[in-house]
Design a protein around this motif. Structure first.
Motif, short mmCIF file in Angstrom:
data_model
loop_
_atom_site.label_atom_id
_atom_site.label_comp_id
_atom_site.label_asym_id
_atom_site.label_seq_id
_atom_site.Cartn_x
_atom_site.Cartn_y
_atom_site.Cartn_z
N ARG A 32 39.12 36.59 34.47
CA ARG A 32 40.13 37.12 35.40
C ARG A 32 41.06 36.01 35.91
O ARG A 32 42.26 36.22 36.06
CB ARG A 32 39.40 37.78 36.58
N VAL A 33 40.49 34.84 36.17
CA VAL A 33 41.30 33.70 36.65
C VAL A 33 42.35 33.31 35.61
O VAL A 33 43.44 32.84 35.95
CB VAL A 33 40.39 32.50 36.98
N ARG A 34 42.01 33.51 34.33
CA ARG A 34 42.96 33.18 33.27
C ARG A 34 44.18 34.12 33.27
O ARG A 34 45.24 33.76 32.77
CB ARG A 34 42.28 33.25 31.90
N LYS A 35 43.99 35.31 33.85
CA LYS A 35 45.05 36.32 33.83
C LYS A 35 45.81 36.42 35.15
O LYS A 35 47.01 36.73 35.16
CB LYS A 35 44.45 37.69 33.51
N VAL A 36 45.13 36.18 36.26
CA VAL A 36 45.73 36.40 37.58
C VAL A 36 45.57 35.14 38.44
O VAL A 36 44.53 34.47 38.40
CB VAL A 36 45.05 37.59 38.30
N GLY A 70 43.51 41.30 56.06
CA GLY A 70 44.77 41.67 55.39
C GLY A 70 44.98 40.98 54.07
O GLY A 70 46.10 40.94 53.56
N LEU A 71 43.90 40.44 53.50
CA LEU A 71 44.01 39.74 52.23
C LEU A 71 43.64 40.66 51.06
O LEU A 71 42.91 41.64 51.24
CB LEU A 71 43.09 38.52 52.23
N LEU A 72 44.15 40.34 49.87
CA LEU A 72 43.80 41.08 48.66
C LEU A 72 42.58 40.43 48.04
O LEU A 72 42.66 39.30 47.54
CB LEU A 72 44.98 41.06 47.67
N VAL A 73 41.44 41.11 48.06
CA VAL A 73 40.17 40.48 47.71
C VAL A 73 39.53 41.18 46.51
O VAL A 73 39.54 42.41 46.40
CB VAL A 73 39.18 40.52 48.89
N GLU A 74 38.98 40.36 45.59
CA GLU A 74 38.22 40.87 44.45
C GLU A 74 36.91 40.09 44.39
O GLU A 74 36.92 38.85 44.49
CB GLU A 74 38.97 40.70 43.13
N GLY A 75 35.78 40.82 44.21
CA GLY A 75 34.49 40.16 44.14
C GLY A 75 33.89 40.25 42.74
O GLY A 75 34.07 41.25 42.04
N PHE A 76 33.18 39.17 42.34
CA PHE A 76 32.55 39.11 41.01
C PHE A 76 31.15 38.53 41.16
O PHE A 76 30.96 37.49 41.80
CB PHE A 76 33.36 38.23 40.06
N VAL A 135 42.49 36.64 47.02
CA VAL A 135 41.24 35.91 47.21
C VAL A 135 40.19 36.45 46.25
O VAL A 135 40.07 37.67 46.06
CB VAL A 135 40.72 36.04 48.67
N MET A 136 39.41 35.55 45.64
CA MET A 136 38.31 35.93 44.76
C MET A 136 37.00 35.43 45.36
O MET A 136 36.94 34.31 45.88
CB MET A 136 38.51 35.34 43.36
N VAL A 137 35.99 36.26 45.26
CA VAL A 137 34.65 35.87 45.69
C VAL A 137 33.73 35.91 44.47
O VAL A 137 33.65 36.94 43.78
CB VAL A 137 34.11 36.83 46.78
N ILE A 138 33.05 34.79 44.20
CA ILE A 138 32.11 34.72 43.07
C ILE A 138 30.73 34.37 43.62
O ILE A 138 30.49 33.24 44.08
CB ILE A 138 32.54 33.65 42.03
N ASP A 139 29.85 35.36 43.59
CA ASP A 139 28.48 35.14 44.08
C ASP A 139 27.58 36.15 43.36
O ASP A 139 27.87 37.34 43.35
CB ASP A 139 28.42 35.34 45.60
N ASP A 140 26.49 35.65 42.76
CA ASP A 140 25.63 36.56 42.01
C ASP A 140 24.77 37.43 42.93
O ASP A 140 24.06 38.34 42.48
CB ASP A 140 24.75 35.80 41.02
N ASP A 141 24.84 37.17 44.24
CA ASP A 141 24.18 38.03 45.23
C ASP A 141 25.17 39.13 45.60
O ASP A 141 26.17 38.88 46.29
CB ASP A 141 23.78 37.21 46.45
N THR A 168 29.81 41.72 51.41
CA THR A 168 30.06 41.33 52.81
C THR A 168 31.32 40.48 52.93
O THR A 168 32.17 40.70 53.82
CB THR A 168 28.85 40.55 53.37
N LEU A 169 31.45 39.52 52.06
CA LEU A 169 32.63 38.66 52.09
C LEU A 169 33.91 39.44 51.77
O LEU A 169 34.96 39.22 52.38
CB LEU A 169 32.47 37.50 51.10
N GLU A 170 33.79 40.35 50.82
CA GLU A 170 34.95 41.17 50.48
C GLU A 170 35.44 41.95 51.69
O GLU A 170 36.65 41.98 51.99
CB GLU A 170 34.59 42.15 49.36
N GLU A 171 34.50 42.59 52.40
CA GLU A 171 34.87 43.39 53.56
C GLU A 171 35.45 42.53 54.67
O GLU A 171 36.45 42.89 55.31
CB GLU A 171 33.64 44.15 54.07
N CYS A 172 34.83 41.39 54.89
CA CYS A 172 35.30 40.49 55.95
C CYS A 172 36.72 39.99 55.67
O CYS A 172 37.59 40.01 56.54
CB CYS A 172 34.33 39.33 56.10
#
Length: 301
Positions: free
Chosen positions: A45-49, A30-36, A9-15, A21-25
């Motif tokens: 990153r989307v181009r690579k993964v 049990g999901l693999l999460v990356e925030g940007f 899962v990717m989270v994109i938010d300039d805040d 918060t979303l990453e932790e939630c």
């Protein structure tokens, strides 16, 4: 979400706070999460993964979320993009869905609704992936079947051509055989038989009269398309064959003795051996008649 533990899962938010918060939630599920917070870094990153789910804020400082949605969709059409915004409207939601977003959530986020939307997106994605895999398997199977069909058609063509060639070769061989037989018969009739007849009439060859008679009869039978019985020929010795031909021709034992220059007792011994070798056990069976039938007598000497 045990069934989706490996989902990325990717989270994109300039805040930054919203992103954390979303990453932790989501990580707690049990999901693999990356925030940007940087949309351009996220896009690289989307181009690579491959990411199963991408949460994307609509209003980003450096780039519109709707524009980013289009670029993500072109790079990874299987990824499910869920738009989030603090300034929701009906028109915006419609634009988002038309742009390829899976769903549209408003801030502040309801965690139960987020969880439900996430689960639904992963389930739909799994069905799509399974469907695509099934289609790919079908395409591969079709390709393989077409390949096998092509090979079978090619093999069938080769077998047909080979069969046609064999038929032609067999026909040519038969023609050649018949032509060879005709040439051989002509030479026997025109050259060999006259020569043997001439030798038979020669007084100096009188002592070989019986052998010449047998030879002459054999060649005559060949020209008539007949040959001696293979069982008779293979069973008897040369001396017994001479006696058998003469017996078949109606020559008596005394005459055979005189013609072959052997004693009458030797002739009787040959006759007994002929009967034994040809399994003529019944003494009532006439040896002359038997030999005529087996050797296909067609003429008299």
């Amino acid at each position: 979400m045990e069934e989706h533990e490996d989902a990325r899962v990717m989270v994109i938010d300039d805040d930054h706070d919203v992103c954390v918060t979303l990453e932790e939630c989501l990580s707690s599920l049990g999901l693999l999460v990356e925030g940007f917070t940087d949309p351009f870094a996220a896009l690289r990153r989307v181009r690579k993964v491959f990411y199963n789910i991408i949460f994307l804020d609509v209003y980003l400082k450096e780039k519109s979320g709707l524009e980013l949605l289009q670029e993500i969709h072109s790079i990874s059409p299987i990824s499910k993009v869920i738009l989030i915004t603090g300034y929701g409207s009906k028109e915006l939601a419609i634009r988002a869905i038309r742009g390829g977003a899976f769903d549209f959530l408003e801030k502040p986020l309801d965690m139960d609704l987020l969880h439900f939307t996430l689960k639904r997106a992963l389930s739909v994605q799994k069905m799509e992936l399974d469907h695509n895999k099934a289609l790919e398997d079908l395409r591969c199977a079709k390709k393989e079947l077409l390949h096998h069909k092509s090979r079978l058609e090619k093999l069938n063509k080769q077998l047909t051509e080979a069969n046609r060639a064999l038929v032609t070769m067999a026909r040519n061989m038969e023609i050649t055989r018949k032509e060879t037989e005709r040439n051989m018969m002509w030479k026997i009739k025109s050259l060999i038989i006259p020569l043997v007849e001439e030798l038979k009439e020669n007084k100096q060859m009188k002592r070989y009269e019986a052998e010449l008679v047998i030879i002459l009869e054999y060649f005559r039978e060949l020209t008539l398309g007949q040959g001696g019985d293979t069982k008779v020929v293979s069973s008897l010795s040369p001396s017994e064959m001479r006696v058998a031909y003469l017996v078949r021709s109606g020559v008596t034992s005394n005459e055979i003795s005189r013609v072959l220059h052997i004693s009458p007792s030797t002739v009787k011994t040959h006759r007994r051996n002929i009967r034994k070798k040809l399994n003529i056990c019944n003494t009532n069976h006439n040896l002359k008649s038997y030999l005529k039938r087996r050797l296909h007598e067609q003429f008299s000497l």
